[in-house]
Design a protein around this motif. Structure first.
Motif, mmCIF file in Angstrom:
data_model
loop_
_atom_site.group_PDB
_atom_site.id
_atom_site.type_symbol
_atom_site.label_atom_id
_atom_site.label_comp_id
_atom_site.label_asym_id
_atom_site.label_seq_id
_atom_site.Cartn_x
_atom_site.Cartn_y
_atom_site.Cartn_z
ATOM 1 N N LEU A 31 45.919 38.943 28.393
ATOM 2 C CA LEU A 31 45.233 39.078 29.638
ATOM 3 C C LEU A 31 45.741 40.493 30.128
ATOM 4 N N ILE A 32 44.919 41.518 30.249
ATOM 5 C CA ILE A 32 45.259 42.919 30.871
ATOM 6 C C ILE A 32 44.611 42.839 32.165
ATOM 7 N N LYS A 33 45.213 43.022 33.121
ATOM 8 C CA LYS A 33 44.763 43.223 34.569
ATOM 9 C C LYS A 33 44.926 44.634 35.078
ATOM 10 N N ALA A 34 43.717 44.965 35.580
ATOM 11 C CA ALA A 34 43.812 46.370 36.323
ATOM 12 C C ALA A 34 44.668 46.119 37.481
ATOM 13 N N VAL A 35 45.378 47.234 37.998
ATOM 14 C CA VAL A 35 46.269 47.009 39.092
ATOM 15 C C VAL A 35 45.030 47.228 40.440
ATOM 16 N N HIS A 36 44.197 48.025 40.181
ATOM 17 C CA HIS A 36 43.119 48.025 41.224
ATOM 18 C C HIS A 36 41.870 47.237 40.654
ATOM 19 N N GLY A 37 41.959 46.326 39.970
ATOM 20 C CA GLY A 37 40.784 45.474 39.708
ATOM 21 C C GLY A 37 40.320 44.581 40.517
ATOM 22 N N TYR A 38 39.710 43.668 40.110
ATOM 23 C CA TYR A 38 39.030 42.585 41.070
ATOM 24 C C TYR A 38 39.911 41.525 40.955
ATOM 25 N N TYR A 39 39.998 40.520 41.875
ATOM 26 C CA TYR A 39 40.912 39.189 41.955
ATOM 27 C C TYR A 39 39.764 38.116 42.145
ATOM 28 N N ASP A 40 38.889 38.242 42.693
ATOM 29 C CA ASP A 40 37.738 37.323 42.839
ATOM 30 C C ASP A 40 36.363 37.801 42.472
ATOM 31 N N VAL A 41 35.553 36.697 41.838
ATOM 32 C CA VAL A 41 34.151 37.344 41.785
ATOM 33 C C VAL A 41 33.287 37.575 42.899
ATOM 34 N N ARG A 42 33.765 36.800 43.852
ATOM 35 C CA ARG A 42 32.803 37.162 45.218
ATOM 36 C C ARG A 42 33.818 38.106 45.821
ATOM 37 N N ARG A 43 33.277 39.231 46.094
ATOM 38 C CA ARG A 43 33.912 40.379 46.558
ATOM 39 C C ARG A 43 34.574 40.373 47.899
ATOM 40 N N GLU A 44 34.025 39.611 48.622
ATOM 41 C CA GLU A 44 34.349 39.299 50.099
ATOM 42 C C GLU A 44 35.857 38.294 49.951
ATOM 43 N N ASN A 45 36.147 37.709 48.969
ATOM 44 C CA ASN A 45 37.410 37.203 48.738
ATOM 45 C C ASN A 45 38.587 37.830 48.017
ATOM 46 N N GLN A 57 50.042 36.717 26.590
ATOM 47 C CA GLN A 57 50.685 37.850 26.983
ATOM 48 C C GLN A 57 49.829 38.284 28.112
ATOM 49 N N PHE A 58 50.760 38.675 29.219
ATOM 50 C CA PHE A 58 50.088 39.204 30.332
ATOM 51 C C PHE A 58 50.645 40.757 30.581
ATOM 52 N N VAL A 59 49.566 41.745 30.773
ATOM 53 C CA VAL A 59 50.089 43.032 30.886
ATOM 54 C C VAL A 59 49.173 43.673 32.186
ATOM 55 N N GLU A 60 49.730 44.388 33.120
ATOM 56 C CA GLU A 60 49.041 45.128 34.029
ATOM 57 C C GLU A 60 49.233 46.814 33.626
ATOM 58 N N VAL A 61 47.882 47.174 33.917
ATOM 59 C CA VAL A 61 47.664 48.658 33.676
ATOM 60 C C VAL A 61 47.303 49.375 34.857
ATOM 61 N N PRO A 62 47.431 50.608 35.033
ATOM 62 C CA PRO A 62 46.602 51.130 36.119
ATOM 63 C C PRO A 62 45.183 51.474 36.128
ATOM 64 N N GLY A 63 44.412 51.462 37.125
ATOM 65 C CA GLY A 63 43.072 51.405 37.002
ATOM 66 C C GLY A 63 42.477 50.516 37.711
ATOM 67 N N THR A 64 41.004 50.601 37.562
ATOM 68 C CA THR A 64 40.004 49.708 38.302
ATOM 69 C C THR A 64 39.330 48.773 37.123
ATOM 70 N N HIS A 65 38.380 47.937 37.628
ATOM 71 C CA HIS A 65 37.806 46.786 36.947
ATOM 72 C C HIS A 65 37.259 47.465 35.519
ATOM 73 N N GLU A 122 39.109 54.698 31.430
ATOM 74 C CA GLU A 122 40.452 55.215 30.823
ATOM 75 C C GLU A 122 40.650 54.396 30.056
ATOM 76 N N PRO A 123 39.879 54.487 28.698
ATOM 77 C CA PRO A 123 40.367 53.424 27.606
ATOM 78 C C PRO A 123 41.765 53.649 27.080
ATOM 79 N N GLN A 124 42.160 54.753 27.122
ATOM 80 C CA GLN A 124 43.803 55.043 26.709
ATOM 81 C C GLN A 124 44.459 53.953 27.184
ATOM 82 N N HIS A 125 44.352 53.536 28.336
ATOM 83 C CA HIS A 125 45.457 52.751 29.003
ATOM 84 C C HIS A 125 45.311 51.444 28.611
ATOM 85 N N VAL A 126 44.271 50.943 27.822
ATOM 86 C CA VAL A 126 44.323 49.497 27.351
ATOM 87 C C VAL A 126 44.045 49.485 25.649
#
Length: 251
Positions: free
Chosen positions: A178-192, A215-223, A229-233
């Motif tokens: 699971l790769i998590k973008a630091v500035h990505g989404y945390y909920d499918v409903r944007r208001e949450n 395995q869990f990895v955080e990377v810089p970037g958005t959803h 920035e494919p080089q980050h993942v």
């Protein structure tokens, strides 16, 4: 992004029904992620759909990569509203089908700017790529391919409780990245989106259930980091796909 990961592998990029270049569902047929799982099963032996598929057909998946996504969608605080969501989805679908509103043709620039306005995580280059599959060229401009019946998340997503989530992921046999973008989404409903509790619960449960298989990895970037920035993942995914799964220890 495939050429940046492992160019020798064969990649399949699917447009689910109602998306991209795929046909729309017939009137009366609802859009739900279970149907998308059916489509994957039909074509080959998107993150949420991949997670559902991996739990439904665990013997068919060796490795699962989730990019700023989760295997399922939790409704942490509103389980009592799940039937309300289903009713709303049915009523909205019938309303759209009854309206028979003609498709709206706009210029390529208008279409791109509209996409960027409604999706702050999308760069201009990324938006242009998305519109290549998401639109159809006509004499006077572009038509959006996406079915109008697919709008609000609760219209197609299958929200589940924490208890069901734990039960489902116990079926997983795959190794999961699971790769998590630091500035990505945390909920499918944007208001949450500011509420990270459901996502943290998902990570904790995957760690405790899958142990070394997760395995869990955080990377810089958005959803859309994989497009912006494919080089980050790319190297992370490549290493994960090339690694040999550890066999469970047996006495």
């Amino acid at each position: 992004m495939g050429e940046n990961v492992l160019p020798d592998l064969h990649y399949v990029a699917m447009d689910f029904g109602g998306h991209g270049l795929s046909s729309h569902y017939s009137p009366g047929v609802p859009y739900c992620h279970q149907n998308f799982v059916n489509e994957i099963r039909r074509v080959v032996a998107g993150g949420i759909v991949a997670g559902m598929f991996s739990c439904t057909f665990p013997e068919m998946v060796d490795k699962l990569v989730l990019l700023d996504s989760s295997p399922f969608v939790l409704d942490f605080h509103e389980v009592e509203n799940l039937l309300t969501y289903k009713r709303r989805a049915i009523e909205y679908t019938l309303q759209v089908e009854a309206s028979e509103k003609p498709s709206h043709v706009v210029s390529p620039e208008q279409m791109l700017q509209g996409l960027l306005k409604n999706n702050s995580h999308v760069s201009e280059k990324c938006g242009e790529l998305l519109l290549q599959r998401g639109t159809t060229k006509v004499a006077t401009g572009l038509l959006l391919n996406r079915d109008r019946r697919i709008t609000l998340p609760e219209l197609s997503l299958d929200f589940i409780s924490k208890e069901l989530f734990v039960h489902f992921i116990r079926k997983l046999q795959a190794h999961v990245l699971l790769i998590k973008a630091v500035h990505g989404y945390y909920d499918v409903r944007r208001e949450n989106d500011a509420d990270k509790e459901p996502f943290l619960f998902i990570i904790d449960m995957l760690k405790s259930t899958l142990k070394e298989q997760f395995q869990f990895v955080e990377v810089p970037g958005t959803h859309y980091v994989h497009m912006n920035e494919p080089q980050h993942v790319a190297s992370i995914i490549g290493s994960f796909l090339q690694s040999k799964p550890r066999l469970p220890y047996q006495l």
